[in-house]
Enzyme design. Structure first.
Site, PDB file in Angstrom:
ATOM      1  CB  CYS A   1     -18.250  -0.402  -0.465  1.00 38.87           C
ATOM      2  SG  CYS A   1     -17.240   1.069  -0.155  1.00 38.87           S
TER       3      CYS A   1
ATOM      4  CG  HIS B   1     -13.932   3.223  -3.488  1.00 38.36           C
ATOM      5  ND1 HIS B   1     -12.650   2.846  -3.146  1.00 38.36           N
ATOM      6  CD2 HIS B   1     -14.723   2.788  -2.472  1.00 38.36           C
ATOM      7  CE1 HIS B   1     -12.687   2.205  -1.985  1.00 38.36           C
ATOM      8  NE2 HIS B   1     -13.935   2.156  -1.563  1.00 38.36           N
TER       9      HIS B   1
ATOM     10  CG  ASN C   1     -11.151  -1.460  -1.274  1.00 40.54           C
ATOM     11  OD1 ASN C   1     -12.261  -1.390  -1.786  1.00 40.54           O
ATOM     12  ND2 ASN C   1     -10.867  -0.910  -0.107  1.00 40.54           N
TER      13      ASN C   1
ATOM     14  CE1 TYR D   1     -11.405   5.585  -1.510  1.00 39.63           C
ATOM     15  CE2 TYR D   1     -13.640   5.545  -0.653  1.00 39.63           C
ATOM     16  CZ  TYR D   1     -12.317   5.145  -0.583  1.00 39.63           C
ATOM     17  OH  TYR D   1     -11.911   4.305   0.421  1.00 39.63           O
TER      18      TYR D   1
ATOM     19  NE  ARG E   1      -3.532   2.394   2.570  1.00 38.31           N
ATOM     20  CZ  ARG E   1      -4.569   2.562   3.382  1.00 38.31           C
ATOM     21  NH1 ARG E   1      -4.890   1.604   4.246  1.00 38.31           N
ATOM     22  NH2 ARG E   1      -5.275   3.674   3.363  1.00 38.31           N
TER      23      ARG E   1
END
Length: 423
Positions: free
Chosen positions: A164, A194, A144, A241, A90
């Site tokens: 989500c 998102h 995700n 987002y 990440r």
């Protein structure tokens, strides 16, 4: 009822356990298995999970293992919440795209594509192993990028629904601002994972979105970190987002001058795991609320309960929940096999999107563009190859330039080579 959580060693898991304990009347779990390759984390998380159940008087049995096949054997539902490559991957997703002038984020843009390429093959392998042992088991995907991962699962014929926490988060936030029970609030939540907008907020059969924006628009805008004037001009509440799209260059400047979210989360996880090791701790710590995933447990319990409710009788009516599932003509400008995030009727047969009003061109254009990118992203995840990665990046509305897409392709492959079988 047996449930298995893949990625059970996540610091998220106590949030899920707390929901299972509090809402046992909705989802009567008798056996819960946490599975994760990180045995040391499992021991800490599993111990806390048992203490949470004990404190709340839940009679269910909790075990943990690194043996996936044993964990899913006989499971009625399998929840996926894994992160291939961990927080280290990440950190890369949030860093290297910035060198090319693009947003660094783990589910959006080039970083999101990298996560999809690492994740899809692993999830499909897990799903095949679930299907071999329990062909009737449901897979609930919280991993995700949910839209791409769910599309991979559904395209391969798995019994899967994507989940989500954005919609339930908005529902709870709006209920608090309006001073009503969350159950009284229904959202017209439309788009892709998102990439969604709240087009109406219904309470008592009446759309209260205009007055919500008029009276509480400043508070909503502050939470989203978007200008209040933008919400007034759009007349809707966008997912946070969408800041990566509506304010891309501003976000890039911000991300270049502060520590990454991955670094913050890694430190938070270190502290949380220390807390989880305390044998006196028997509830989720307050710090976990800052980790992300708010209300995930409530959404997961509601969805899983609907999917596993026995057919027949008065309780057979489908529930309405916001999920990720095949489009099936709901948004007519998208392919039927696109995965959208909308309210759906959910029961033992799965999730069926409810009809929605035609989407305004301002939103539909972006949805169509990102859907095309997600199709190409899945092709790259399934088949590999530098040219497929390049095509997906070139199609993404936050990239869309040949030189930039070429450079990002090289960066993506270089930083993810160990996770890409074809590289």
């Amino acid at each position: 009822m047996k449930l298995t959580v893949v990625g059970g060693g996540s610091t998220y898991t106590p949030e899920l356990i707390d929901g299972f304990a509090r809402l046992r009347g909705t989802l009567p779990v008798t056996e819960l298995v946490l599975v994760d390759p990180a045995a040391d984390r499992l021991e800490l998380v599993g111990g806390l999970a048992r203490r949470i159940f004990a404190r709340q008087g839940h009679p269910g049995r909790i075990t943990w293992t690194s043996d996936l096949d044993a964990a899913v054997d006989g499971a009625d539902a399998v929840l996926l919440q894994l992160r291939v490559g961990g927080q280290a991957a990440r950190q890369q997703d949030e860093t290297w795209p910035l060198t090319c002038g693009c947003v660094g984020q783990e589910t959006t843009g080039a970083g999101g594509l990298a996560k999809a390429l690492r994740t899809v093959p692993v999830v499909l392998d897990i799903a095949e192993r679930v299907r071999r042992r329990n062909p009737d088991a449901w897979i609930v995907d919280f991993t995700n990028p949910v839209g791409i991962v769910t599309r991979a699962l559904l395209t391969a014929g798995h019994r899967a629904v994507g989940l989500c926490n954005v919609a339930i988060g908005f529902q709870r936030k709006f209920a608090r601002l309006l001073g009503v029970d969350p159950a009284a609030v229904a959202l017209e939540h439309v788009g892709l994972n998102h990439l969604t907008w709240e087009r109406s907020v219904t309470v008592g059969g009446r759309d209260v979105l205009p007055e919500l924006l008029a009276e509480h628009g400043a508070a909503v805008a502050e939470d989203l970190r978007m200008p209040r004037a933008l919400l007034d001009r759009l007349g809707v509440v966008p997912s946070y987002y969408l800041r990566y799209f509506y304010q891309h260059d501003e976000v890039v400047r911000e991300l270049r001058t502060k520590p990454s979210r991955a670094a913050e989360v890694a430190e938070m996880e270190r502290r949380l795991l220390e807390m989880y090791g305390d044998p006196a701790l028997d509830e989720k710590p307050e710090l976990l609320g800052k980790r992300g995933g708010a209300f995930y447990s409530e959404a997961a319990v509601a969805l899983t309960a609907s999917l596993l409710r026995p057919a027949g009788g008065a309780g057979d009516a489908a529930d309405v929940q916001v999920v990720n599932t095949f489009n099936r003509g709901t948004l007519p400008f998208l392919p039927d096999d696109a995965v959208i995030e909308v309210p759906a009727a959910v029961d033992a047969r799965g999730a069926r999107p409810l009809p929605v009003r035609p989407l305004e061109p301002l939103f539909a254009g972006l949805v169509a563009n990102v859907t095309a990118y997600e199709h190409l992203a899945l092709e790259a995840a399934l088949k590999g190859g530098r040219e497929r990665v390049f095509a997906a990046l070139l199609a993404h509305p936050l990239i869309g330039q040949t030189e930039r897409a070429d450079r990002l392709t090289d960066e993506l492959v270089a930083h993810n080579r160990e996770h890409l079988a074809w590289a």
